[in-house]
Design a protein around this motif. Structure first.
Motif, short mmCIF file in Angstrom:
data_model
loop_
_atom_site.label_atom_id
_atom_site.label_comp_id
_atom_site.label_asym_id
_atom_site.label_seq_id
_atom_site.Cartn_x
_atom_site.Cartn_y
_atom_site.Cartn_z
N PRO A 1 0.82 -1.21 0.00
CA PRO A 1 0.00 0.00 0.00
C PRO A 1 0.85 1.26 0.00
CG PRO A 1 -0.08 -1.06 2.15
CD PRO A 1 0.70 -1.97 1.24
N GLY A 2 2.10 1.14 0.42
CA GLY A 2 3.04 2.27 0.43
C GLY A 2 4.45 1.76 0.29
N VAL A 3 5.40 2.64 0.28
CA VAL A 3 6.80 2.29 0.05
C VAL A 3 7.36 1.35 1.11
CG1 VAL A 3 9.12 3.23 -0.25
CG2 VAL A 3 7.18 4.52 -1.08
N THR A 4 6.96 1.53 2.35
CA THR A 4 7.59 0.79 3.44
C THR A 4 6.76 -0.36 4.02
OG1 THR A 4 6.72 2.35 5.05
CG2 THR A 4 8.91 2.82 4.15
N SER A 5 5.61 -0.64 3.45
CA SER A 5 4.79 -1.71 4.03
C SER A 5 4.36 -2.73 2.99
CB SER A 5 3.57 -1.12 4.73
OG SER A 5 2.80 -0.37 3.83
N PHE A 6 4.13 -3.95 3.48
CA PHE A 6 3.64 -5.05 2.66
C PHE A 6 2.55 -5.75 3.46
CE2 PHE A 6 3.41 -9.34 1.06
CZ PHE A 6 3.46 -9.16 -0.32
N VAL A 7 1.40 -5.95 2.85
CA VAL A 7 0.29 -6.62 3.53
C VAL A 7 -0.29 -7.70 2.63
CG1 VAL A 7 -0.32 -4.57 4.90
CG2 VAL A 7 -1.45 -4.96 2.71
N THR A 8 -1.07 -8.60 3.22
CA THR A 8 -1.81 -9.59 2.47
C THR A 8 -3.28 -9.25 2.60
OG1 THR A 8 -0.16 -11.28 2.94
CG2 THR A 8 -2.32 -12.05 2.19
N GLY A 9 -3.93 -9.11 1.45
CA GLY A 9 -5.35 -8.81 1.44
C GLY A 9 -6.15 -10.02 1.01
N TYR A 10 -7.34 -10.17 1.61
CA TYR A 10 -8.25 -11.25 1.27
C TYR A 10 -9.55 -10.65 0.76
CZ TYR A 10 -5.01 -14.08 3.96
OH TYR A 10 -3.88 -14.70 4.41
N LYS A 11 -10.13 -11.25 -0.29
CA LYS A 11 -11.36 -10.70 -0.88
C LYS A 11 -12.22 -11.84 -1.39
CE LYS A 11 -14.04 -7.54 -2.88
NZ LYS A 11 -15.22 -8.41 -2.84
N CYS A 12 -13.50 -11.81 -1.02
CA CYS A 12 -14.45 -12.79 -1.54
C CYS A 12 -14.68 -12.54 -3.02
CB CYS A 12 -15.78 -12.68 -0.78
SG CYS A 12 -17.04 -13.81 -1.40
N GLN A 13 -14.82 -13.63 -3.79
CA GLN A 13 -15.08 -13.47 -5.23
C GLN A 13 -16.52 -13.07 -5.51
OE1 GLN A 13 -12.88 -17.30 -6.69
NE2 GLN A 13 -12.93 -15.89 -8.40
N GLU A 14 -17.43 -13.25 -4.55
CA GLU A 14 -18.84 -13.04 -4.82
C GLU A 14 -19.50 -11.89 -4.08
OE1 GLU A 14 -20.23 -14.66 -7.26
OE2 GLU A 14 -18.52 -15.97 -7.56
N CYS A 15 -18.99 -11.52 -2.89
CA CYS A 15 -19.63 -10.44 -2.12
C CYS A 15 -18.61 -9.38 -1.73
CB CYS A 15 -20.36 -11.00 -0.90
SG CYS A 15 -19.30 -11.43 0.51
N ASP A 16 -19.02 -8.41 -0.93
CA ASP A 16 -18.16 -7.27 -0.58
C ASP A 16 -17.12 -7.56 0.50
OD1 ASP A 16 -19.32 -5.56 -2.42
OD2 ASP A 16 -20.84 -4.85 -1.02
N TRP A 17 -17.16 -8.76 1.12
CA TRP A 17 -16.27 -9.06 2.24
C TRP A 17 -14.80 -8.97 1.84
CZ3 TRP A 17 -12.41 -12.58 3.18
CH2 TRP A 17 -11.96 -12.66 4.50
N ALA A 18 -14.00 -8.31 2.68
CA ALA A 18 -12.56 -8.22 2.47
C ALA A 18 -11.89 -8.06 3.83
CB ALA A 18 -12.20 -7.05 1.56
N GLU A 19 -10.61 -8.45 3.89
CA GLU A 19 -9.85 -8.36 5.14
C GLU A 19 -8.38 -8.12 4.81
OE1 GLU A 19 -10.62 -11.19 8.63
OE2 GLU A 19 -8.87 -12.07 7.65
N ILE A 20 -7.70 -7.37 5.66
CA ILE A 20 -6.28 -7.10 5.46
C ILE A 20 -5.49 -7.68 6.62
CG2 ILE A 20 -4.51 -5.30 5.29
CD1 ILE A 20 -6.72 -3.48 4.10
N GLU A 21 -4.41 -8.38 6.29
CA GLU A 21 -3.52 -8.95 7.30
C GLU A 21 -2.17 -8.23 7.17
OE1 GLU A 21 -2.00 -13.21 7.02
OE2 GLU A 21 -3.91 -13.42 8.05
N ASP A 22 -1.77 -7.56 8.22
CA ASP A 22 -0.51 -6.81 8.18
C ASP A 22 0.65 -7.77 8.35
OD1 ASP A 22 1.51 -4.95 8.36
OD2 ASP A 22 0.37 -3.60 9.63
N ASP A 23 1.57 -7.78 7.39
CA ASP A 23 2.70 -8.70 7.43
C ASP A 23 3.92 -8.17 8.19
OD1 ASP A 23 1.11 -10.28 5.91
OD2 ASP A 23 2.27 -10.13 4.07
N ASP A 24 3.84 -6.91 8.64
CA ASP A 24 4.98 -6.31 9.35
C ASP A 24 5.17 -6.89 10.74
OD1 ASP A 24 5.46 -4.78 7.17
OD2 ASP A 24 4.43 -3.01 7.96
#
Length: 76
Positions: free
Chosen positions: A53-76
């Motif tokens: 999302p920016g120069v100094t961070s890396f995250v893993t994002g999860y997203k449902c293929q069918e609905c609006d559900w999404a979640e972010i997991e911070d890898d730092d």
């Protein structure tokens, strides 16, 4: 090799999927993978994508293929 996947009826690139999860533009994204889990809201397939999302961070994002559900997991 096609990295694009269908999410909520639209074909998305890894970067676009990351932007859907983040809610704004991202710097870079890795290829989309199956998350091997079901959506807690609708029970459909969940995709995951690692992105910066920016120069100094890396995250893993999860997203449902069918609905609006999404979640972010911070890898730092």
């Amino acid at each position: 090799m096609a990295d694009n996947r269908v999410v909520q009826g639209r074909m998305v690139t890894p970067k676009r999927l990351a932007e859907l999860i983040e809610g704004e533009s991202v710097m870079d994204a890795e290829p989309i993978e199956d998350a091997d889990r079901d959506c807690p809201d609708c029970g459909e397939n969940v995709l995951k994508v690692g992105y910066m999302p920016g120069v100094t961070s890396f995250v893993t994002g999860y997203k449902c293929q069918e609905c609006d559900w999404a979640e972010i997991e911070d890898d730092d």
